[in-house]
Design an enzyme around this catalytic site. Structure first.
Site, PDB file in Angstrom:
ATOM      1  N   ASP A  33      42.415 -39.003   4.166  1.00  0.00           N
ATOM      2  CA  ASP A  33      41.668 -40.239   4.399  1.00  0.00           C
ATOM      3  C   ASP A  33      42.434 -41.179   5.328  1.00  0.00           C
ATOM      4  O   ASP A  33      43.657 -41.281   5.245  1.00  0.00           O
ATOM      5  CB  ASP A  33      41.415 -40.932   3.052  1.00  0.00           C
ATOM      6  CG  ASP A  33      40.379 -42.034   3.166  1.00  0.00           C
ATOM      7  OD1 ASP A  33      39.569 -42.007   4.121  1.00  0.00           O
ATOM      8  OD2 ASP A  33      40.375 -42.937   2.305  1.00  0.00           O
ATOM      9  N   ASN A  81      29.781 -36.544   5.582  1.00  0.00           N
ATOM     10  CA  ASN A  81      30.266 -36.819   6.943  1.00  0.00           C
ATOM     11  C   ASN A  81      29.251 -36.465   8.023  1.00  0.00           C
ATOM     12  O   ASN A  81      29.380 -36.925   9.169  1.00  0.00           O
ATOM     13  CB  ASN A  81      31.567 -36.057   7.207  1.00  0.00           C
ATOM     14  CG  ASN A  81      32.745 -36.585   6.414  1.00  0.00           C
ATOM     15  OD1 ASN A  81      33.715 -35.873   6.156  1.00  0.00           O
ATOM     16  ND2 ASN A  81      32.681 -37.841   5.981  1.00  0.00           N
TER      17      ASN A  81
END
Length: 270
Positions: A33, A81
């Protein structure tokens, strides 16, 4: 001067952590991340952040092998995503193809018998990424000393749902008896290849959540979790060792708890 001093302190702390660590988790899972935020903070675009994150991934692979980790799973691209801008995803898909081919051909991968596998709904990915996945898996399928799982188009709940549907289909066809369904029946339907229970989840970037990552293998095993603030491209060996130490402390706590329970049970029986 300040930078030099900081480097000396960090180096000393890293050596201290290395001496304190006495064992290693078998399976580490990492949520990569912060690539995009890292790039924004430096005035760059998302692609530059993803490329910087890919360099961290290579270092982490080395660190895992150095301390004896046997399996590493990287949360690289989730099903959510796909909702990001198309141009950003296309650049990331190109990077994935490049790195999959690069890893599959790397001498260190073959010298260390690293098996590369993709987990997730890979059929949702562009054909060029599917071809790169197939190339990496084919080139390393005979290795078993270290397993590198790359979670692509991955969603934890969707995998559990597919496994449940597979079990239901087995019951409907008579291949499974409902009262004989066990853990292995679920696990066989989660992934094409066996995945070890997760011992430690690491998440950089400042968010303290596991984002539906490997719920069966992590939550079911009550994995230790280490959150830290550096973005993934900034993740250092010191951060990694702190994560390993978190796992060790968790294991020590479990051993103490089990010992106390055993003593209490003996006391109750006597």
């Amino acid at each position: 001067m300040k930078r030099w001093l900081r480097q000396r302190v960090d180096s000393a702390y890293e050596r201290l952590l290395s001496r304190e660590i006495s064992g290693a988790p078998t399976h580490v899972a990492v949520i990569q991340d912060g690539n995009r935020r890292y790039a924004r903070h430096r005035g760059g675009n998302a692609h530059e952040g993803h490329r910087a994150g890919a360099e961290t991934t290579e270092r982490v692979l080395d660190w895992c092998q150095d301390i004896g980790v046997e399996e590493l799973t990287l949360y690289t691209f989730s099903t959510e995503n796909f909702e990001r801008p198309a141009e950003e995803n296309e650049a990331l898909f190109d990077l994935l193809c490049e790195k999959l081919h690069e890893f599959a051909d790397a001498d260190r991968v073959h010298e260390n018998d690293v098996c590369i596998r993709a987990i997730g709904e890979t059929e949702m990915l562009p054909e060029r990424v599917q071809n790169a996945v197939e190339y990496a898996e084919r080139r390393t399928c005979g290795y078993d000393q270290f397993v590198l799982n790359i979670a692509l188009a991955y969603g934890g709940r969707s995998r559990l749902l597919e496994a449940a549907r597979g079990v239901a289909a087995g019951v409907e066809t008579g291949d499974l008896e409902p009262d004989e369904i066990d853990v292995e029946d679920i696990e066989r339907r989660l992934y094409d290849q066996p995945v070890r229970d997760v011992d430690l989840i690491i998440r950089p970037g400042g968010d303290e959540r596991t984002s539906n990552f490997l719920p069966w293998h992590a939550n079911g095993n009550e994995a230790a979790v280490f959150f830290c603030t550096p973005f993934w491209p900034e993740f250092s060996k010191t951060d990694f060792l702190r994560g390993i130490r978190t796992y060790e402390h968790r294991e020590e706590s479990w051993r103490r708890t089990r010992a106390r329970r055993a003593l209490a049970l003996l006391g109750a029986v006597s």
